[in-house]
Every structure is written in structure tokens, then in C-alpha cells.
Write a protein that holds these residues in place. Sequence first.
Motif, PDB file in Angstrom:
ATOM      1  N   GLU A 145       1.838   2.554  18.266  1.00  0.00           N
ATOM      2  CA  GLU A 145       0.616   2.901  17.540  1.00  0.00           C
ATOM      3  C   GLU A 145       0.549   2.359  16.113  1.00  0.00           C
ATOM      4  O   GLU A 145      -0.452   2.570  15.432  1.00  0.00           O
ATOM      5  N   ALA A 146       1.578   1.703  15.637  1.00  0.00           N
ATOM      6  CA  ALA A 146       1.546   1.191  14.263  1.00  0.00           C
ATOM      7  C   ALA A 146       0.412   0.182  14.103  1.00  0.00           C
ATOM      8  O   ALA A 146       0.242  -0.717  14.932  1.00  0.00           O
ATOM      9  N   ARG A 147      -0.355   0.332  13.030  1.00  0.00           N
ATOM     10  CA  ARG A 147      -1.507  -0.533  12.774  1.00  0.00           C
ATOM     11  C   ARG A 147      -1.597  -0.835  11.275  1.00  0.00           C
ATOM     12  O   ARG A 147      -1.133  -0.057  10.444  1.00  0.00           O
ATOM     13  N   PRO A 148      -2.236  -1.932  10.901  1.00  0.00           N
ATOM     14  CA  PRO A 148      -2.426  -2.232   9.474  1.00  0.00           C
ATOM     15  C   PRO A 148      -3.293  -1.177   8.797  1.00  0.00           C
ATOM     16  O   PRO A 148      -4.139  -0.529   9.439  1.00  0.00           O
ATOM     17  N   ALA A 149      -3.102  -1.015   7.509  1.00  0.00           N
ATOM     18  CA  ALA A 149      -3.932  -0.080   6.738  1.00  0.00           C
ATOM     19  C   ALA A 149      -5.395  -0.437   6.883  1.00  0.00           C
ATOM     20  O   ALA A 149      -5.768  -1.615   6.883  1.00  0.00           O
ATOM     21  N   GLY A 150      -6.233   0.575   7.010  1.00  0.00           N
ATOM     22  CA  GLY A 150      -7.668   0.360   7.130  1.00  0.00           C
ATOM     23  C   GLY A 150      -8.156   0.212   8.553  1.00  0.00           C
ATOM     24  O   GLY A 150      -9.371   0.173   8.787  1.00  0.00           O
ATOM     25  N   THR A 151      -7.246   0.143   9.532  1.00  0.00           N
ATOM     26  CA  THR A 151      -7.659   0.038  10.930  1.00  0.00           C
ATOM     27  C   THR A 151      -8.341   1.334  11.352  1.00  0.00           C
ATOM     28  O   THR A 151      -7.779   2.416  11.167  1.00  0.00           O
ATOM     29  N   PRO A 152      -9.552   1.262  11.929  1.00  0.00           N
ATOM     30  CA  PRO A 152     -10.218   2.493  12.385  1.00  0.00           C
ATOM     31  C   PRO A 152      -9.350   3.244  13.394  1.00  0.00           C
ATOM     32  O   PRO A 152      -8.751   2.633  14.292  1.00  0.00           O
ATOM     33  N   GLY A 153      -9.253   4.555  13.209  1.00  0.00           N
ATOM     34  CA  GLY A 153      -8.478   5.370  14.129  1.00  0.00           C
ATOM     35  C   GLY A 153      -6.977   5.275  13.946  1.00  0.00           C
ATOM     36  O   GLY A 153      -6.215   5.765  14.782  1.00  0.00           O
ATOM     37  N   VAL A 167       8.055  12.030  -2.597  1.00  0.00           N
ATOM     38  CA  VAL A 167       6.948  12.042  -1.635  1.00  0.00           C
ATOM     39  C   VAL A 167       6.153  10.750  -1.736  1.00  0.00           C
ATOM     40  O   VAL A 167       5.731  10.178  -0.725  1.00  0.00           O
ATOM     41  N   ALA A 168       5.961  10.249  -2.961  1.00  0.00           N
ATOM     42  CA  ALA A 168       5.241   8.987  -3.138  1.00  0.00           C
ATOM     43  C   ALA A 168       5.976   7.832  -2.467  1.00  0.00           C
ATOM     44  O   ALA A 168       5.358   6.944  -1.866  1.00  0.00           O
ATOM     45  N   ARG A 169       7.288   7.829  -2.549  1.00  0.00           N
ATOM     46  CA  ARG A 169       8.069   6.759  -1.924  1.00  0.00           C
ATOM     47  C   ARG A 169       7.981   6.841  -0.403  1.00  0.00           C
ATOM     48  O   ARG A 169       7.863   5.817   0.280  1.00  0.00           O
ATOM     49  N   VAL A 170       8.028   8.050   0.135  1.00  0.00           N
ATOM     50  CA  VAL A 170       7.924   8.203   1.588  1.00  0.00           C
ATOM     51  C   VAL A 170       6.498   7.888   2.049  1.00  0.00           C
ATOM     52  O   VAL A 170       6.293   7.305   3.120  1.00  0.00           O
ATOM     53  N   THR A 171       5.516   8.252   1.234  1.00  0.00           N
ATOM     54  CA  THR A 171       4.125   7.904   1.542  1.00  0.00           C
ATOM     55  C   THR A 171       3.969   6.394   1.666  1.00  0.00           C
ATOM     56  O   THR A 171       3.335   5.889   2.605  1.00  0.00           O
ATOM     57  N   ARG A 172       4.552   5.656   0.727  1.00  0.00           N
ATOM     58  CA  ARG A 172       4.503   4.197   0.776  1.00  0.00           C
ATOM     59  C   ARG A 172       5.190   3.677   2.041  1.00  0.00           C
ATOM     60  O   ARG A 172       4.696   2.759   2.706  1.00  0.00           O
ATOM     61  N   LEU A 173       6.335   4.257   2.389  1.00  0.00           N
ATOM     62  CA  LEU A 173       7.056   3.827   3.584  1.00  0.00           C
ATOM     63  C   LEU A 173       6.230   4.061   4.845  1.00  0.00           C
ATOM     64  O   LEU A 173       6.129   3.176   5.706  1.00  0.00           O
ATOM     65  N   VAL A 174       5.646   5.243   4.967  1.00  0.00           N
ATOM     66  CA  VAL A 174       4.815   5.561   6.136  1.00  0.00           C
ATOM     67  C   VAL A 174       3.680   4.551   6.270  1.00  0.00           C
ATOM     68  O   VAL A 174       3.407   4.026   7.361  1.00  0.00           O
ATOM     69  N   ASP A 175       3.011   4.266   5.161  1.00  0.00           N
ATOM     70  CA  ASP A 175       1.907   3.311   5.164  1.00  0.00           C
ATOM     71  C   ASP A 175       2.393   1.913   5.558  1.00  0.00           C
ATOM     72  O   ASP A 175       1.781   1.235   6.388  1.00  0.00           O
ATOM     73  N   ASP A 176       3.502   1.496   4.982  1.00  0.00           N
ATOM     74  CA  ASP A 176       4.039   0.179   5.285  1.00  0.00           C
ATOM     75  C   ASP A 176       4.433   0.048   6.756  1.00  0.00           C
ATOM     76  O   ASP A 176       4.310  -1.032   7.352  1.00  0.00           O
ATOM     77  N   LEU A 177       4.904   1.135   7.350  1.00  0.00           N
ATOM     78  CA  LEU A 177       5.338   1.080   8.745  1.00  0.00           C
ATOM     79  C   LEU A 177       4.177   1.142   9.725  1.00  0.00           C
ATOM     80  O   LEU A 177       4.375   0.963  10.929  1.00  0.00           O
ATOM     81  N   GLY A 178       2.962   1.414   9.211  1.00  0.00           N
ATOM     82  CA  GLY A 178       1.792   1.312  10.078  1.00  0.00           C
ATOM     83  C   GLY A 178       1.031   2.577  10.355  1.00  0.00           C
ATOM     84  O   GLY A 178       0.238   2.638  11.308  1.00  0.00           O
ATOM     85  N   PHE A 179       1.187   3.597   9.492  1.00  0.00           N
ATOM     86  CA  PHE A 179       0.544   4.885   9.737  1.00  0.00           C
ATOM     87  C   PHE A 179      -0.079   5.430   8.456  1.00  0.00           C
ATOM     88  O   PHE A 179       0.376   5.111   7.352  1.00  0.00           O
ATOM     89  N   ASP A 180      -1.100   6.258   8.618  1.00  0.00           N
ATOM     90  CA  ASP A 180      -1.705   6.914   7.468  1.00  0.00           C
ATOM     91  C   ASP A 180      -0.862   8.125   7.083  1.00  0.00           C
ATOM     92  O   ASP A 180      -0.622   9.017   7.912  1.00  0.00           O
ATOM     93  N   PRO A 181      -0.399   8.203   5.835  1.00  0.00           N
ATOM     94  CA  PRO A 181       0.399   9.358   5.411  1.00  0.00           C
ATOM     95  C   PRO A 181      -0.481  10.569   5.119  1.00  0.00           C
ATOM     96  O   PRO A 181      -1.560  10.440   4.532  1.00  0.00           O
TER      97      PRO A 181
END
Length: 233
Positions: A145-153, A167-181
Motif C-alpha cells: 500500500e505504500a504510495r507517494p505523498a499526495g496520492t488520493p486514498g 514524533v516529528a522524526r517518525v512522522t517524516r519516516l512514515v511519510d517517506d516510507l509511503g504513508f500518511d502519518p
Amino acid sequence: MDGDQAKIGVLGIIGAGRVGLVLAKLARAAGYDVLIAGSGDPARIAGTVEAVAPGAVAGAASVVARDADAVVLALPLPQHRTLPVEALRGKLVIDAMNYWWEVDGLRSDLGDLRTTTSETVQALLTESRVVKAFNHMGYRDLDEEARPAGTPGRKAIAIAGNDARDVARVTRLVDDLGFDPVVVGPLPAGIMLEPGAEAFGADVDAAELRAMLERFPTSQRGIMVARARAREV
């Protein structure tokens, strides 16, 4: 903290099972340097690691903990007492573990609803900084399910932690790995992400995940937690 400051340099993963390997794969795809440890001789997992996450490096848990900037725990939760506590001193530790009572057995030390499993890990790792993330989505969904930032859904991953910078560092990691934090609150709020809660197993977008979390207090699990904690007062 801006995005560059929040980015983790070297990501360590302790646990080379399905979740650990998928996270290594996603992190390598996102450009992270990745170190990963299994439960024994690193040579035993080196071939699998290279096949699944090319460029990730297998190592002993103590070496991974020492050399990484942040470490994901992807072990079966009852193995948390085998962690290299000293090597994790001062580190950001991302707890992706769960208490599976069907597999782990009924354990009062892990099933106490007056606390959370991540707080139990934090109590062991007193000199580390524990943030809960990556525990509520199954490894297949993480992988697919990993997708680029901004992908609908785009699907969401929840985060619970006490320190805003961590939390900010983990937020960045989650986003980089393909998910909305989705930040759910301090570490105790991780109770809403554990097995038995509606959000556990969730493969949904951020709006639906937030809705699940909002329903927690009135859910059966939420009521059980509230009763257990009321008895403590």
C-alpha cells in the motif's frame, strides 16, 4: 523542526521477520541507509536481506543499535527483554511490536490494560526514547500500500510518542516510507493501536483512521480500558 532536520540518517531494524524485512525494503526504496538484525548470526539472514531490501546490511543487534540513528523494534513482544539496552541508550526507538495473546499466552506483564505495551518497553529502555508506530498495519498491507505523498486514498500509519521532536522524526519516516502519518498523542495513547482496538489491523486513509480513534472511548475495548484504569484510581 524542518524536514531535513527531522530525517533519520541511518535506520536500524531489530527483527528480521516479515514486518522487519518489509520496513527495510520500504526504507531502502526511500533512500535510507538500513541496518537490520535477526535473532542469531547475521550471516544467516544476509542473503534474504539482500534479496528483499538490496543495500540493507545485516548485523548483530548490538551493532545495529549502536550504529543506527533510530531503531525500529520488529520482534515478537515477549523478546523485548533480549534487546541490547546499553547500545540503545540515548536512541530514538520505534516500537512496532504487539502482544498476541493467542500466540504469546495470557501474560499479566503484557496484558495489563492500565498501561500499554510501549510503556512496558519504555520502562525497560529507560535511557531511550520510545515512539509507537508501524504496529497496527499488517505486513502485506505495508508491502503493497505504500504510495507517494499526495496520492488520493493514501493509507495512514498512526504514531504515539511523548517528545515532539521524536514524533516529528517518525512522522517524516512514515511519510517517506509511503504513508500518511496520524499523530494520536503521547505514548499512553498507543493503547488505541493495540490488538483488540478497532484501529488495529487498519488499512485505511487518514480520515478513516482518525474516525476509528475518535470512536475508541465508546468501543468495547475502550470501555474495558477505562474500567481497568478506574480501578487503579
